[in-house]
Scaffold this active site. Structure first.
Site, mmCIF file in Angstrom:
data_model
loop_
_atom_site.group_PDB
_atom_site.id
_atom_site.type_symbol
_atom_site.label_atom_id
_atom_site.label_comp_id
_atom_site.label_asym_id
_atom_site.label_seq_id
_atom_site.Cartn_x
_atom_site.Cartn_y
_atom_site.Cartn_z
ATOM 1 N N CYS A 1 0.834 -1.210 0.000
ATOM 2 C CA CYS A 1 0.000 0.000 0.000
ATOM 3 C C CYS A 1 0.858 1.245 0.000
ATOM 4 C CB CYS A 1 -0.921 0.096 1.198
ATOM 5 S SG CYS A 1 -1.211 -1.353 2.075
ATOM 6 N N CYS B 1 -2.755 7.730 8.303
ATOM 7 C CA CYS B 1 -1.315 7.864 8.541
ATOM 8 C C CYS B 1 -1.024 8.051 10.022
ATOM 9 C CB CYS B 1 -0.754 9.052 7.770
ATOM 10 S SG CYS B 1 -0.982 8.901 6.013
#
Lengths: 156, 195
Positions: free
Chosen positions: A58, A127
């Site tokens: 990813c 994140c």
């Protein structure tokens, strides 16, 4: 009802094209351009905890290491992140924040705190979550190492 | 009325066609559409890794790997289909909800190439629900509860967040009524489980 649906369609057509512009908060850019605490610690050291999270497929891998002294205080933290600007900024900020904290205090650190400080947009909240996961993984690695060490001492 | 139906159908078909093309090129297009930052932003300064962390390995946090059925990785074709159906159906339901809520006049629902963005406007914020093909997951970002990653459960035909064991539609069922201020029923959507 028919009128309602078609008038909505018209509205969609009339709207000017919105072009997404990548506008990062200055805090993200600061951490991205001048990342703090980049590097590695000796992962075989029993006072060092290593957390490795993410998936290369990813595009995000985060390694975060902490060094803990005998009083349970984090004296050093290092990271290496392969990922987007927000992932780098999140992990950089995370190392800055955990330094000087006890392991209990560090485990209280939340992804929302990181997201808030960096003003991350909705899609980038993941994140900050990765950074929280990295800290937790590092803390858990450290604790496992300490338990093993105590067991070895007890047996020895 | 008939004419209007046709327009909606055309819209649906074009959406599906868009989705098909997108999934064909998913690896290159997805990055740009899912993330606001282009992949070129990847920092070379911080990406030098130990040899041991080879790129083909998948790293999960400890918590994720302890969840049940972790070996049950559905094949990519099934994933793409189920994911598309899930997002498509959510998109339609969100559109209906937004349309029926008078106070949400600045709200907007947009779906393209695996990314569903529901903008409710201030003070509610934005939901982003997107396909994450590399880990066969659906990712959700909620303005109130933050980010979550959902895995597909084949036996139950729903999406689950393994950290807390709740389903995707369960979370929406709990959070969305507070925003749209009407009764909602996410069981209407495909691949849903609401208890």
């Amino acid at each position: 009802m028919a009128l309602n649906a078609s008038s909505k369609l018209l509205k969609v057509v009339q709207q000017p094209l919105k072009i997404a512009v990548a506008a990062y908060h200055p805090n993200v850019i600061d951490h991205y351009e001048n990342p703090r605490n980049v590097g590695s610690l000796d992962k075989s050291d029993k006072n060092v905890g290593t957390g490795l999270v993410g998936a290369p497929a990813c595009g995000d891998v985060m390694k975060l290491q902490i060094k803990v002294d005998d009083n349970g205080k984090i004296i050093d933290a290092k990271f290496k992140t392969f990922g987007c600007g927000s992932a780098i900024a999140s992990s950089s900020l995370a190392t800055e924040w955990v330094k000087g904290k006890t392991i209990d205090q560090a485990s209280q650190l939340k992804n929302t705190d990181i997201a808030k400080e960096l003003s991350l947009p909705p899609v980038k909240l993941h994140c900050s979550m990765l950074a929280e996961d990295a800290i937790k993984a590092a803390l858990s690695d450290y604790k496992i190492k300490q338990q093993k060490d105590q067991k070895a001492e007890a047996q020895g | 009325m008939q004419c209007c139906r046709n327009i909606i159908n055309i819209r649906r078909i074009s959406r599906l066609a868009q989705a098909r093309t997108a999934s064909t090129f998913s690896s290159s297009r997805k990055i740009n559409s899912n993330m606001y930052c282009p992949s070129s932003r990847i920092s070379m300064a911080t990406c030098i890794f130990d040899q041991s962390s080879s790129t083909s390995k998948i790293f999960h946090s400890k918590k994720l790997s302890t969840a049940p059925n972790e070996n049950e990785f559905i094949d990519s074709l099934t994933f793409e289909r189920v994911c598309e159906e899930t997002l498509e159906s959510l998109s339609e339901y969100f559109e209906e909800l937004v349309e029926n809520s008078q106070h949400l006049n600045t709200a907007d629902v947009a779906y393209s190439s695996g990314v569903l963005t529901v903008t409710f406007g201030p003070p509610y914020g934005t939901y982003v629900i997107n396909r994450q093909s590399p880990n066969r997951q659906i990712w959700l970002s909620s303005p109130t509860s933050g980010p979550k990653r959902y895995d597909y459960v084949t036996e139950g035909n729903y999406w689950i967040y393994k950290h807390d064991g709740n389903s995707l539609h369960q979370l929406l069922q709990e959070e969305i009524p507070k925003i749209v201020k009407t009764k909602v029923d996410f069981t209407k959507c495909l691949h849903s489980l609401v208890s």
